[in-house]
Write an enzyme that holds these catalytic residues in place. Structure first.
Site, PDB file in Angstrom:
ATOM      1  N   ALA A 196       0.845  -1.196   0.000  1.00 27.79           N
ATOM      2  CA  ALA A 196       0.000   0.000   0.000  1.00 27.79           C
ATOM      3  C   ALA A 196       0.879   1.244   0.000  1.00 27.79           C
ATOM      4  O   ALA A 196       1.885   1.313   0.714  1.00 27.79           O
ATOM      5  CB  ALA A 196      -0.916   0.008   1.215  1.00 27.79           C
ATOM      6  N   LYS A 197       0.497   2.226  -0.796  1.00 28.10           N
ATOM      7  CA  LYS A 197       1.222   3.499  -0.844  1.00 28.10           C
ATOM      8  C   LYS A 197       0.493   4.445   0.108  1.00 28.10           C
ATOM      9  O   LYS A 197      -0.445   5.156  -0.282  1.00 28.10           O
ATOM     10  CB  LYS A 197       1.255   4.048  -2.270  1.00 28.10           C
ATOM     11  N   ALA A 198       0.901   4.418   1.366  1.00 24.95           N
ATOM     12  CA  ALA A 198       0.219   5.144   2.430  1.00 24.95           C
ATOM     13  C   ALA A 198       1.115   6.227   3.013  1.00 24.95           C
ATOM     14  O   ALA A 198       2.334   6.043   3.148  1.00 24.95           O
ATOM     15  CB  ALA A 198      -0.211   4.175   3.534  1.00 24.95           C
TER      16      ALA A 198
END
Length: 323
Positions: free
Chosen positions: A159-161
């Site tokens: 996830a690109k969080a």
């Protein structure tokens, strides 16, 4: 104050607002708990006109990041795609960086995000070479960071969080403080992972290597593009867990990412990589990549989305009106 040329309008929840009006409350959930999911996308000024590179893939990854964090985007993928294109058009940009971000706003004060509203923004601005104009040709000096990437079942690396980038900040700050352009982190098992915001490739004896997803890397879209381009160039590409020492014994190394594009690594921990300059495999992949994204080659992979209608290179859009 940012020195980059910024867009005058930002897309917010389906309507265009002035850049300076894109604000959140200091008590918004995202401020305290890092609850944002985002993307970085490039629009290139190709010979066919402004086109966005792998827009569908980026929006898909954004949707996947949100799904992992149980964050329901109140917009369809088609709406997000059109939102990116609309924001470029209204700001009259022919090339730019695009930042869609989904975040938890002002609501409840606790860790539980479910009572906080989900907001979506899309901003655009002109952004040049991430690691400097000369880096593409001359390469950069990097170090192996003392900070490792997240272990499995701690943070979801796929996830690109926003919260994950506290780890990235530590990696980059350590590198800059010690006189390097960037740092490379290892995973929890001591294998090569990635840079603070870039995937890593190594070339050794004519074979191209890159760490697999299990090494706590983000599934990079430029990484995927490089694998495809390299394979079609006849190169052997292997995704495998890579020991740290391969950074020192590799013939070539380079970063791949939306911001850095394809950037050679000339030294690691002050040890020259290969000859200490851009190698032939890196140069070959760069040549293919830039020919493609600049529109000097046909879009055979169907990776581009035109900003304007076919045959229209640019227009001066009328001010959008939203309810």
């Amino acid at each position: 104050m940012a020195t980059n040329k910024i867009g005058g309008k930002i897309w917010h929840n389906g309507r265009l607002i002035p850049w300076d009006d894109a604000k959140i409350h200091v008590m918004a959930h995202v401020v305290h708990y890092g609850s944002s999911l985002f993307e970085g996308i490039r629009c290139y000024k190709t010979q066919r006109g402004p086109e966005v590179f792998r827009l569908d893939s980026h929006v898909e990854r954004l949707a996947n990041s949100c799904k992992i964090y149980r964050t329901e985007i109140p917009h369809s993928r088609e709406e997000l795609i059109e939102g990116c294109l609309e924001t470029i058009r209204v700001n009259s940009l022919e090339e730019c960086y695009i930042r869609p971000i989904v975040l938890r706003g002002y609501g409840d004060f606790g860790v539980n995000p479910l009572k906080c509203p989900v907001e979506t923004y899309i901003a655009v601005w002109e952004w040049g070479r991430y690691l400097g104009a000369e880096a593409i040709e001359k390469g950069v000096d990097v170090c192996v960071s003392t900070w490792t990437r997240m272990a499995p079942n701690t943070y979801p690396a796929m996830a690109k969080a926003g919260g994950h980038y506290m780890n990235s900040q530590l990696i980059r700050l350590e590198a800059i403080t010690n006189g390097y352009s960037e740092g490379i982190a290892l995973d929890v098992n001591g294998f090569i992972s990635e840079g603070s915001g870039e995937n890593v490739f190594l070339a050794h004896h004519g074979v191209l290597y890159t760490p697999p997803l299990v090494s706590s890397i983000l599934p990079g879209i430029t990484r995927d593009s490089v694998i495809r381009l390299a394979t079609d160039l006849g190169l052997t590409v292997q995704e495998r867990m890579l020991p740290r020492e391969m950074l020192y014994t590799a013939d070539e190394a380079f970063f791949a990412g939306t911001a850095v594009e394809i950037t050679p690594i000339r030294s690691v921990d002050k040890i020259p990589v290969g000859s200490g300059s851009r190698g032939p495999i890196t140069a070959r992949i760069q040549k293919e990549f830039f020919a493609y994204v600049e529109g000097r080659k046909d879009d055979i992979y169907k990776w581009f989305t035109a900003v304007y209608a076919p045959g229209v290179r640019s227009t001066k859009p009328k001010e959008a009106v939203r309810a």
